[in-house]
Design a protein around this motif. Structure first.
Motif: not given
Length: 80
Positions: A60-77
């Motif tokens: 849900e976070v990754d698809t924008g349904i829910r707020d939070g840190v996406s998997s892509a952002e987590r991988a970038h960090v």
């Protein structure tokens, strides 16, 4: 002294995660409500309910349904 109880995490295949999350979303769409869907799908696939809840929330976070840190952002960090 080491603990006699060790918690071991098993990494599930990405295909299983994707299939389980897809099954949850499809069941919610068909039934019109989310109540009881995750436990039913988890039991059907032989995975833990908490694990499946976590996968669904992350999807849900990754698809924008829910707020939070996406998997892509987590991988970038993690790369930094």
């Amino acid at each position: 002294m080491e603990s006699t109880r060790s918690i071991r995490r098993r990494r599930q295949p990405k295909e299983l995660r994707d299939r389980a999350v897809r099954m949850v979303f499809e069941a919610i769409e068909e039934e019109g409500e989310a109540y009881g869907v995750v436990p039913a799908v988890a039991e059907k696939l032989g995975i833990g309910q908490r694990t499946l809840y976590r996968w669904v929330r992350q999807s849900e976070v990754d698809t924008g349904i829910r707020d939070g840190v996406s998997s892509a952002e987590r991988a970038h960090v993690a790369e930094l």
